[in-house]
Every structure is written in C-alpha cells, then in structure tokens.
Write a protein that holds these residues in place. Structure first.
Motif, PDB file in Angstrom:
ATOM      1  N   ALA A   1       0.833  -1.203   0.000  1.00  0.00           N
ATOM      2  CA  ALA A   1       0.000   0.000   0.000  1.00  0.00           C
ATOM      3  C   ALA A   1       0.869   1.254   0.000  1.00  0.00           C
ATOM      4  O   ALA A   1       0.613   2.197  -0.758  1.00  0.00           O
ATOM      5  N   LYS A   2       1.905   1.257   0.826  1.00  0.00           N
ATOM      6  CA  LYS A   2       2.812   2.419   0.890  1.00  0.00           C
ATOM      7  C   LYS A   2       3.520   2.612  -0.453  1.00  0.00           C
ATOM      8  O   LYS A   2       3.643   3.739  -0.941  1.00  0.00           O
ATOM      9  N   TYR A   3       3.940   1.518  -1.052  1.00  0.00           N
ATOM     10  CA  TYR A   3       4.610   1.582  -2.359  1.00  0.00           C
ATOM     11  C   TYR A   3       3.649   2.112  -3.426  1.00  0.00           C
ATOM     12  O   TYR A   3       4.008   2.991  -4.222  1.00  0.00           O
ATOM     13  N   ALA A   4       2.411   1.603  -3.429  1.00  0.00           N
ATOM     14  CA  ALA A   4       1.410   2.045  -4.414  1.00  0.00           C
ATOM     15  C   ALA A   4       1.135   3.541  -4.270  1.00  0.00           C
ATOM     16  O   ALA A   4       1.049   4.264  -5.272  1.00  0.00           O
ATOM     17  N   MET A   5       1.017   4.012  -3.031  1.00  0.00           N
ATOM     18  CA  MET A   5       0.738   5.428  -2.815  1.00  0.00           C
ATOM     19  C   MET A   5       1.922   6.295  -3.256  1.00  0.00           C
ATOM     20  O   MET A   5       1.729   7.386  -3.790  1.00  0.00           O
ATOM     21  N   GLY A   6       3.131   5.805  -3.064  1.00  0.00           N
ATOM     22  CA  GLY A   6       4.308   6.535  -3.542  1.00  0.00           C
ATOM     23  C   GLY A   6       4.312   6.639  -5.055  1.00  0.00           C
ATOM     24  O   GLY A   6       4.587   7.711  -5.618  1.00  0.00           O
ATOM     25  N   LEU A   7       3.995   5.534  -5.730  1.00  0.00           N
ATOM     26  CA  LEU A   7       3.915   5.556  -7.191  1.00  0.00           C
ATOM     27  C   LEU A   7       2.818   6.509  -7.654  1.00  0.00           C
ATOM     28  O   LEU A   7       2.995   7.258  -8.629  1.00  0.00           O
TER      29      LEU A   7
END
Length: 146
Positions: free
Chosen positions: A53-59
């Motif tokens: 989730a954190k990675y997706a939000m960063g992208l």
C-alpha cells in the motif's frame, strides 16, 4: 508492550489516526483488516499489504506530480508498476479476507475490489490509510529497538 499484535485493534487504529493527523478515511475497514490479521495469525501478510500500500501510494504521487515534468523519463514503466502493485494489493486483501465471514467479504468486494471508478477511489482511500498504518508500524518497531 513490545508486540504490536498484542494491542487491541481499536488502540492500533487510534494510534494510526494520530500518525495520520486525523486523515483516516476508511477507519472501520482498517480495523477489520487488523482484526483479521490477529485472528488468523496473518501478521506477515498484513505487513506485506502495508508495504504494498505504501509503495502504491508513492507511485501514485509520482504519477500525479508528473504532469509535464520532463525529468521523469520512465513514466510508462511507473504506470505499469502502479497497475501491477494495485493488482497485488487487491490480491493481498482478498487473501487476508479469505477466512472472514461472507458479509465482510461482500462489503470489501462491493466497495473496494469490484472494478468501478467509485471502488477505485475507495481503494485508494483504503491504501492511504494502510500507508499510515505502515508508518505507525515502522515507528513502533523503531521505538522498540531503542
């Protein structure tokens, strides 16, 4: 308390609410996901979901801020990575929900996992809350190691 999974789910969500500065939008769903992780001993899967989730939000932030920024040369790769990460997070959610009751699975399907524009918006809100949960988890672990 040195194990976050010994916390009451309500306390966990309250702590995440503090980290988010009261920006949680899917508090109830975050609570249920955390409860399921505890009930089914899925802590590892829960933490993998938080990471995704954190990675997706960063992208997503990169994609939103891209608008005409010529310095970002690999925007198509970032779009593909974002799509694949969203697919991964929905799979992780389904996996965590697999042992829940039919009503809860139906709620998540109808509000987050079935393909529609509104569900995608709901999913992004949930991923944002999960990102705050990841921040809290990182902070908790950092403080435990001191």
């Amino acid at each position: 308390m040195n194990d976050i999974y010994l916390m009451k789910p309500e306390d966990f969500v309250n702590e995440v609410e503090i980290i988010s500065k009261s920006k949680l939008k899917r508090r109830l769903e975050l609570l249920r996901i955390f409860q399921l992780a505890i009930e089914n001993a899925n802590q590892k899967e829960f933490e993998e979901l938080l990471f995704s989730a954190k990675y997706a939000m960063g992208l997503m932030r990169i994609l939103k801020n891209h608008s005409g920024n010529s310095e970002i040369k690999n925007i198509e790769e970032i779009k593909k990575d974002f799509t694949s990460t969203i697919e991964k997070t929905t799979g992780q959610l389904r996996h965590i929900l697999r042992n829940s009751n039919n009503e809860l699975r139906k709620h998540f399907d109808e509000n987050f996992l079935e393909f529609s524009q509104q569900n995608f918006s709901n999913l992004i809100e949930l991923l944002s809350d999960l990102e705050f949960a990841k921040m809290y988890l990182n902070d908790f672990k950092r403080n435990q190691s001191k």
